[in-house]
Design an enzyme around this catalytic site. Structure first.
Site, PDB file in Angstrom:
ATOM      1  N   SER A 171     113.427  57.173  52.245  1.00 25.02           N
ATOM      2  CA  SER A 171     114.351  56.372  51.450  1.00 25.02           C
ATOM      3  C   SER A 171     115.320  57.278  50.721  1.00 25.02           C
ATOM      4  O   SER A 171     114.909  58.226  50.045  1.00 25.02           O
ATOM      5  CB  SER A 171     113.584  55.524  50.433  1.00 25.02           C
ATOM      6  OG  SER A 171     114.502  54.904  49.559  1.00 25.02           O
ATOM      7  N   SER A 199     120.168  57.152  55.751  1.00 23.63           N
ATOM      8  CA  SER A 199     121.192  56.479  54.952  1.00 23.63           C
ATOM      9  C   SER A 199     122.014  57.439  54.106  1.00 23.63           C
ATOM     10  O   SER A 199     122.271  57.176  52.934  1.00 23.63           O
ATOM     11  CB  SER A 199     120.565  55.437  54.014  1.00 23.63           C
ATOM     12  OG  SER A 199     119.536  54.738  54.628  1.00 23.63           O
ATOM     13  N   ASP A 313     120.880  48.740  56.966  1.00 24.62           N
ATOM     14  CA  ASP A 313     120.848  47.367  56.446  1.00 24.62           C
ATOM     15  C   ASP A 313     121.526  46.393  57.394  1.00 24.62           C
ATOM     16  O   ASP A 313     121.418  45.175  57.221  1.00 24.62           O
ATOM     17  CB  ASP A 313     121.518  47.285  55.060  1.00 24.62           C
ATOM     18  CG  ASP A 313     120.523  47.626  53.956  1.00 24.62           C
ATOM     19  OD1 ASP A 313     119.305  47.645  54.236  1.00 24.62           O
ATOM     20  OD2 ASP A 313     120.957  47.880  52.822  1.00 24.62           O
TER      21      ASP A 313
END
Ligand code: DC
Length: 648
Positions: A171, A199, A313
């Site tokens: 994350s 990400s 996402d």
């Protein structure tokens, strides 16, 4: 919170400019920076949703003064300016990953005792890597529940920075949180990433927002960040529309052959999720990048392999789009999304399969093998994941009876999602459209003829059975004992035979109403229909036929793809093969069920693989699986869709 919502198929291209709310990621970062700053900041274009409410309530409980103007989507935040002192406090982060992962390091830099908690869902999400990094700096954190999980008690008395190494492979929020807190650490902080982060655009976004609020962040290569101790200073900031939220509308455009523009996003947007439109473009959609908008125009969608590690996402959005693609789509690089609101890979695979999509779960992604013929409505579980609800709703734009359970879970990031989607529902005025044709295509036994006839009666419109034309040519060929393999002779016949299609089918002056349905004709008509020359003659006649009568319900195999690609309403009827065979078996005499089944299989094959105008789902068409439905219900639903399409 258990309300189920059935998405009504749109039956036409979705066009428009949806009101996409502000970026969650920017809102929560800016809100935190503004809260920590000296002075008053004005944030505009703010998102008001559960995730941002969590951050808003948190910063207010820390002593920030916030003036909320929902109507204008803006906030005025008077920061605490470094006075991060709290008494015994519990902060409820609801289900917001960003709020919890950003606040944990920030709170440790203050003074006092605070418990960070959240929903059951958030309690099950991991915090281990971030806690480990903070403990390595001397922070005191006590888990009050499970190990590495919320609720976590934070005993804070300021924190000395220094250097930490951390992985962002699971994350990026852990790293963003540490960076946001870093100016509050004594001596600042150097963060070294131990591996390639997932990400990464979110790390860049964090840095951009911090810089905007006056903090110094130095980047050394792409794995070391040096943040100087210092003070956030107030500023005014315009939040961009949420690029992840926008993905649903771009996707809606792509799958309904529409044209949708989202304002406020552009090539230099701070949000990584704008890369989703590049994927749509690669699949076949047309994308236009404006100075302050992005527009997606739907087109045929092919397949491909896409690494979504930097904009995960949108993985569920892509999976939903892939259900309508013409070949396989592989989504990879997203293993870490198993630890989001739910195991998103498993969830999307499970729900797509319920809708007849062949989806294969991989360790770091999924593969979708689309077969639009098999798409079918289903009751969709959303796992309390807003992105499951929004992405699966996309299927409902073209597949009847997609029911989204607990649709209210979209409130996490997009409370008005369904009404914004509804605002894009296309309305066509038949008078201004080319021709008010409802195109009904589908394989034999799908219920097409019965449905088309009944729908025409229900809507009080003419009915056109184009299959009867091909059958009439076959009858003429039989009568003249022509060889069906003699393509040019058959084509000549299509030109010269006198065919009249009405209540009765007349071929060269002789009633052929029953003859065209005979077993021999049914067997050989697909050869006639596969004859390119025959189609070249009959298709213009079909266009003329409908145009002269001002439109109506036209059934066939290529109405939505070839005859009237601009039809106001396009439907592909389908049903499971054994069910279609059963229907045909009941209608025919002298054939065994096995024979009927084999014959259908053969005809499906010939119709869908022929070079010219193969039977396929027209782009944007509603795909209606009639397997377990009574004809009256199919007709009723189609009539409602048609009326809402043309009458509004
Ligand atoms: O719908 P039906 O079974 O009456 O159609 C007869 C044949 O004609 C069948 O093989 C499909 C073909 N057909 C076609 O190719 N294009 C159309 N528009 C309609 C029918």
């Amino acid at each position: 919170m258990t309300q189920a919502l059935v998405v009504r198929p749109v039956g036409g291209p979705m066009n428009g400019v949806p009101a996409v709310p502000g970026s969650k990621s920017q809102t929560n970062r800016a809100l935190l920076c503004a809260a920590l700053a000296e002075g008053t900041s004005r944030l505009s274009g703010v998102l008001f949703a559960d995730d941002t409410a969590a951050m808003l309530e948190a910063v207010m409980s820390l002593g920030c003064d916030v003036r909320i103007d929902r109507h204008n989507a803006s906030l005025e935040v008077t920061g605490i300016g470094g006075a991060l002192n709290f008494e015994e406090l519990t902060i409820d982060c609801r289900s917001s990953g960003t709020t919890s992962r950003f606040l944990l390091p920030v709170l440790l830099a203050g003074k006092g005792k605070v418990v960070l908690d959240g929903s059951e869902q958030l309690r099950s999400r991991p915090f281990g890597e971030q806690m480990q990094a903070l403990r390595s700096l001397g922070g005191t954190l006590n888990e009050l529940g499970g190990s590495d999980e919320l609720p976590i008690e934070i005993i804070a008395s300021g924190l000395e920075g220094g250097k930490i190494k951390i992985s962002a492979a699971n994350s990026s929020q852990f790293v963003s949180g540490l960076m946001l807190a870093a100016p509050l650490f004594e001596g600042g902080l150097t963060v070294e990433l131990t591996d390639t982060p997932v990400s990464r655009p979110y790390l860049d976004l964090t840095i951009e927002v911090m810089k905007k609020f006056g903090v110094v962040v130095e980047e050394d290569g792409d794995s070391v960040y040096r943040i100087t101790e210092g003070q956030y200073s107030s500023t005014d900031m315009m939040i961009e529309p949420d690029a992840s939220a926008a993905s649903y509308f771009f996707a809606a455009s792509a799958i309904t052959q529409g044209n949708i523009r989202v304002k406020g996003l552009h090539r230099n947007s701070w949000q990584g999720d704008i890369q989703f439109v590049d994927v749509l473009e690669e699949l076949g959609a047309q994308v236009t990048w404006g100075p302050d908008w992005i527009e997606v125009q739907g087109d045929r969608l092919s397949g491909g392999t896409f690494d979504l590690g930097n904009f995960s996402d949108t993985a569920q959005t892509l999976a939903a789009v892939a259900a309508f693609a013409e070949s396989e789509v592989e989504i990879k690089g997203i293993g870490f999304i198993r630890a989001k609101e739910t195991d998103r890979i498993r969830a999307i695979v499970t729900e797509l399969m319920k809708c007849g999509v062949e989806a294969i779960e991989m360790s770091d992604g999924l593969i979708i093998k689309p077969n639009t013929w098999r798409l079918t409505g289903a009751s969709i579980d959303t796992y309390d994941d807003h992105r499951m609800a929004m992405s699966m709703a996309l299927l409902g734009l073209r597949v009847p009876r997609i029911e989204i359970r607990n649709s209210a879970c979209v409130s996490k990031t997009f409370p008005d999602f369904f009404s914004v989607l509804e605002d894009l529902r296309p309305r066509a005025a038949p008078s201004t459209d080319v021709v008010g044709v409802a195109a009904i295509d589908g394989p034999a036994g799908s219920g097409k003829s019965t449905v088309a006839r009944a729908l025409a009666a229900e809507l009080n419109l003419p009915h056109f059975d184009t299959g009867a034309m091909y059958r009439a040519v076959a009858v003429a060929a039989f009568r003249q004992e022509l060889e069906f393999s003699d393509a040019s002779a058959i084509a000549e016949l299509a030109k010269t035979a006198e065919i009249s299609i009405g209540e009765k089918i007349i071929v060269d002056g002789v009633d052929a109403t029953d003859e065209i349905r005979s077993a021999e004709v049914s067997q050989l008509v697909s050869v006639v229909a596969a004859n390119r020359e025959v189609r070249r003659i009959l298709v213009p006649l079909q266009r003329q036929w409908a145009t002269e009568l001002g439109g109506g319900v036209m059934e066939g195999r290529d109405i939505g793809t070839q005859v009237f690609p601009d039809a106001v309403f396009k439907v592909f009827l389908t049903a499971d093969l054994p069910i279609r065979a059963e229907r045909r078996f009941r209608e025919t005499e002298g054939q065994t069920f096995e024979d009927v089944l084999k014959d259908l299989q053969r005809r499906d094959h010939v119709d869908s693989t022929r070079d010219d105008s193969p039977l396929e789902v027209a782009p944007g068409a509603v795909i209606f699986d009639t397997s377990n439905m009574a004809i009256e219900d199919v007709v009723g639903e189609l009539a409602e869709m048609f009326r809402s399409r043309v009458e509004g």
